[in-house]
Design an enzyme around this catalytic site. Structure first.
Site, mmCIF file in Angstrom:
data_model
loop_
_atom_site.group_PDB
_atom_site.id
_atom_site.type_symbol
_atom_site.label_atom_id
_atom_site.label_comp_id
_atom_site.label_asym_id
_atom_site.label_seq_id
_atom_site.Cartn_x
_atom_site.Cartn_y
_atom_site.Cartn_z
ATOM 1 N N GLY A 299 -43.061 -19.208 41.384
ATOM 2 C CA GLY A 299 -43.996 -19.886 42.273
ATOM 3 C C GLY A 299 -43.830 -19.428 43.704
ATOM 4 O O GLY A 299 -43.877 -18.241 44.006
ATOM 5 N N ASP A 300 -43.617 -20.402 44.588
ATOM 6 C CA ASP A 300 -43.445 -20.086 46.011
ATOM 7 C C ASP A 300 -42.000 -20.267 46.441
ATOM 8 O O ASP A 300 -41.725 -20.563 47.600
ATOM 9 C CB ASP A 300 -44.366 -20.967 46.864
ATOM 10 N N GLU A 301 -41.052 -20.065 45.530
ATOM 11 C CA GLU A 301 -39.633 -20.269 45.792
ATOM 12 C C GLU A 301 -38.897 -18.933 45.804
ATOM 13 O O GLU A 301 -39.062 -18.119 44.894
ATOM 14 C CB GLU A 301 -39.025 -21.182 44.731
#
Length: 225
Positions: free
Chosen positions: A119-121
Site C-alpha cells: 500500500g502506502d507503507e
C-alpha cells in the site's frame, strides 16, 4: 582449402575443443542472465522499484549487524493517501507512490535498505550517527511534503508520517523489535508534520507480525520481517 587446413593445424585440437565447448555454454549464459533478471524482479516492487519484504529484511539485518547503534529503522506512511486515489484516481495514486519511492531512495543513499511494505507503507534501514538523526529525519519529512506533479500537469499536495527507532535507545538490534517501535512512534506523531523518534516505551506496544497492534492490515500483513 590448403589455407584452411594450415589454420586448423596452427589452432590445435585443444583450442578447437575449448572453442566447441564454449558454443553451448553461450546458450546457458543467456539463460542464466534471464533467470537473474527474473529473480531480481521478484526482489523489487514493480511500481516503485523498492525492495520487497524478503530482500529488504536480509539487507536490513546486515546493516544492523554491521553498524549497530549508528543505525536507524524508519517507518513511513503516506498521509491521506486514500483521498488521492478517491479524488484523482489510482493512476495519480501510483504516481505519488513512485515519487515517494524515488525520494526515499535519494534520501537514504545507495547503501540503505529501502522497501515498500505494501500500500502506502514504506520502511528504511540506514546508517546514521546519533548527532545526525534529528537533522536527517527533518530532511526526510520536508522531502516527502514536496508536491507531486502528475503527468497531466496537475499538482498533488502530499505529506507523510514518519517514525524512527535506533538500537541504542531501544536496547535491541532486532529488526522486528525496532520496526515495532518505529511504527508505534509513527502513530504517536501521525499527521503532526514531524518525525517521531521511538522511546523504550514504544518497544512495549503490542504487535502483530512486527507491526503495531490495531493498525489497518496487521491481521493479514504476513510473517514478521
Amino acid at each position: 582449402m590448403d589455407s584452411v587446413l594450415r589454420v586448423q593445424g596452427r589452432i590445435g585440437p585443444r583450442t578447437l575443443l575449448l572453442t566447441t565447448a564454449a558454443v553451448p555454454l553461450t546458450g546457458w549464459a543467456v539463460h542464466a542472465i534471464a533467470l537473474h533478471k527474473q529473480l531480481a524482479a521478484t526482489r523489487r516492487d514493480p511500481l516503485t522499484g523498492l525492495l520487497r519484504r524478503d530482500a529488504y529484511t536480509a539487507r536490513a539485518r546486515r546493516i544492523l549487524a554491521r553498524h549497530g547503534d549508528n543505525t536507524a529503522v524508519v517507518m513511513v506512511d503516506a498521509d491521506h493517501f486514500k483521498d488521492v486515489n478517491d479524488d484523482l484516481g489510482h493512476a495519480a495514486g501510483d504516481t505519488v507512490l513512485a515519487a515517494f519511492g524515488a525520494r526515499l531512495t535519494a534520501w537514504a543513499g545507495p547503501h540503505a535498505a529501502v522497501a515498500r511494505l505494501g500500500g502506502d507503507e514504506f520502511a528504511v534501514v540506514l546508517e546514521v550517527t546519533a548527532d545526525r538523526r534529528a537533522h536527517r529525519l527533518q530532511q526526510l519529512v520536508r522531502m516527502l511534503r514536496t508536491p507531486v506533479v502528475l503527468d497531466d500537469g496537475r499538482t498533488v499536495d502530499v505529506a507523510a508520517s514518519v517514525g524512527a527507532a535506533t538500537p541504542d535507545v531501544i536496547a535491541s538490534r532486532d529488526l522486528t523489535v525496532l520496526q515495532r517501535a518505529a511504527d508505534a512512534a509513527l502513530y504517536d506523531g501521525k499527521h503532526s508534520g514531524c518525525a517521531t523518534l521511538a522511546t523504550e516505551q514504544h518497544a512495549t506496544v503490542p504487535s502483530i507480525n512486527g507491526r503495531r497492534a490495531g493498525r489497518p492490515g496487521t491481521a493479514v500483513w504476513g510473517r514478521a520481517a
